[in-house]
Design an enzyme around this catalytic site. Structure first.
Site, short mmCIF file in Angstrom:
data_model
loop_
_atom_site.label_atom_id
_atom_site.label_comp_id
_atom_site.label_asym_id
_atom_site.label_seq_id
_atom_site.Cartn_x
_atom_site.Cartn_y
_atom_site.Cartn_z
N ASP B 91 39.64 13.51 26.68
CA ASP B 91 39.60 14.14 25.35
C ASP B 91 40.97 13.97 24.72
O ASP B 91 41.88 14.79 24.87
CB ASP B 91 39.22 15.62 25.46
CG ASP B 91 38.82 16.17 24.11
OD1 ASP B 91 38.83 15.41 23.12
OD2 ASP B 91 38.48 17.37 24.04
N ALA B 92 41.12 12.86 24.02
CA ALA B 92 42.43 12.39 23.58
C ALA B 92 42.51 12.27 22.07
O ALA B 92 43.58 12.28 21.49
CB ALA B 92 42.72 11.03 24.22
N LYS B 93 41.35 12.10 21.43
CA LYS B 93 41.28 11.99 19.97
C LYS B 93 42.27 10.97 19.43
O LYS B 93 43.02 11.22 18.51
CB LYS B 93 41.44 13.37 19.32
CG LYS B 93 40.37 14.35 19.85
CD LYS B 93 40.26 15.63 19.09
CE LYS B 93 39.07 16.47 19.52
NZ LYS B 93 39.17 17.08 20.85
N ARG B 94 42.24 9.77 20.02
CA ARG B 94 43.11 8.69 19.60
C ARG B 94 42.49 7.92 18.44
O ARG B 94 41.36 8.20 18.03
CB ARG B 94 43.38 7.75 20.79
CG ARG B 94 44.06 8.42 21.98
CD ARG B 94 45.44 8.96 21.64
NE ARG B 94 46.21 9.29 22.83
CZ ARG B 94 46.39 10.53 23.30
NH1 ARG B 94 45.87 11.57 22.69
NH2 ARG B 94 47.13 10.71 24.38
#
Lengths: 276, 276
Positions: B91-94
């Site tokens: 869960d990095a939302k890159r």
């Protein structure tokens, strides 16, 4: 770093150049590969060769993250080589719910001691505000990016009768969250035709401008259309500087590339910024 | 992991629970603090206690990143404790320009060997597609998030005469970039009233659903409105499970909390998924 300190550096160095440290381990000059930390050694020499010509360094976090833990060690040590009067940008494009954004802020402002971090706006106010709590630290919010995908959503027109694009609403709304002393915006140099619309909404903010060089944006055009009385621009160049040569002379060639941009910038500063 | 393999696990475990490993070093039970890597030890015990009750683990990357290099080491080792039939979500939302997104993809898919990564859509197609190149790897794109800031931009209405919200255009456009076997969407449990609009546009995709528990979303409601014939949901719980107790019994209490959710899920699977 405050806005005044940044502007002071711009006047002193006659430069608003940001050097992008997109340091790819696969593109390093061969003679560095047997040093203990080739990425760090590359960055150290690039910094030494360009520090008097630029006002900001922008490590692109992806390049370090892709190396796993040792990439973060290279990044941490790289920051120690950057003179403290130079503005540092973690180009990370983070943004998450509040308690998570707080942790990203901790990662970049406290653990790594960056002056600023780039943030994506899609999740709205409570995903951005946790980055705004610390004095002298900055959010650089994505507004209108330099890539072709900027057309997909950023350029959608909104149904509020304003004839505005989504990126304009992002500017309008987010500029109420913080002052021009805490927030900057990413506006691609490839988007010069929209810079005047940007400046109508955020006349006083600094813009971080990628897209000059490899991506095809014009430094002259973005400077003419985007400058304000405190310069208001940080123009980034990454590949054009750090990969000017892949040989033993990489640092020297990087300096020459940076110098050429700095000299062009000196002209635009004289021409467009009233304080000079 | 393929969609069929994921659905098989859901049927086998009668669960579509994703356990969020938002492991905050400041919230660890005291008795773990003198182990060599307290974050890792905490995760190891949580995984051991819940692995038969969930089908996915979702480390929230911010919590590891905030620890600097040693956080990445804890993360890397945590992944080694996750059984290989369990789906893993970074869960990095890159999301960045193409050559940079490629490096983020390398960081999460190659260096860390995650099955999937969460990605922010603001920068458009060429920022997302580099995550779509590898077989069995997934993009989980932000559509309608669980936080209050989702109102700021995701819920803006577009001027194309469709009466659609921005998040709907994100679904419509991005669903042309990849199949339902390569892409999922983040849709917050707090957004149940919009789930039918989501399902109109992406009937077959899996949705990753945060916001049940601490954030106030209803598992019953999201299951009733969001399920499809392959379940199509991964519902995340983080704090409600991993911090069920702050004492020596944290793993046992985490198991109880996970079991309670799994049992509720078993009922919804029987009720709403035709294959059962």
């Amino acid at each position: 770093m405050t806005r005044e300190q940044l502007f002071e550096q711009i006047l002193l160095k006659k430069s608003y150049l940001c050097v992008g440290l997109d340091t790819d381990p696969k593109k390093l000059p061969e003679h560095l590969l047997d040093t203990e930390d080739p990425v760090l050694e590359f960055n150290r020499q690039i910094i030494e060769a360009t520090a008097d010509l630029c006002v900001a360094y922008k490590p692109n976090i992806a390049f370090y993250e892709a190396q796993g833990p040792r990439g973060w060690i290279s990044l941490e040590k790289t920051l120690q080589y950057i003179p403290k009067e130079i503005f540092t940008i973690a180009d990370a494009k983070r943004g998450d719910i509040g308690n998570t954004s707080e942790l990203y802020a901790r990662a970049f402002f406290e653990t790594l001691k960056f002056d600023s971090v780039t943030v994506a706006p899609y999740m709205g106010a409570d995903s951005v505000k946790p980055f705004l709590v610390q004095g002298g630290k900055w959010v650089i919010l994505l507004a209108l990016t330099s890539n072709s995908g900027s057309q997909d959503f950023q350029m959608l027109k909104l149904a509020d009768g304003s004839e505005e694009y989504l990126f304009e609403q992002v500017l309008r709304e987010s500029s109420t969250w913080a002052t021009a002393g805490q927030m900057m915006y990413v506006v691609g140099a490839t988007q010069a035709e929209y810079v005047q619309r940007v400046r109508k909404l955020v006349p006083n903010h600094f813009l971080l401008v990628p897209g000059v060089g490899a991506q095809g944006g014009s430094l002259e055009e973005i400077s003419r259309l985007g400058m304000n009385q405190q310069c208001g621009l940080l123009v980034n160049s990454s590949r054009g500087i750090i990969y000017a040569s892949s040989g033993r002379d990489f640092a020297e060639r990087a300096r020459e590339a940076a110098l050429q941009i700095q000299q062009e910038m000196e002209g635009y500063l004289e021409q467009y910024v009233q304080h000079l």
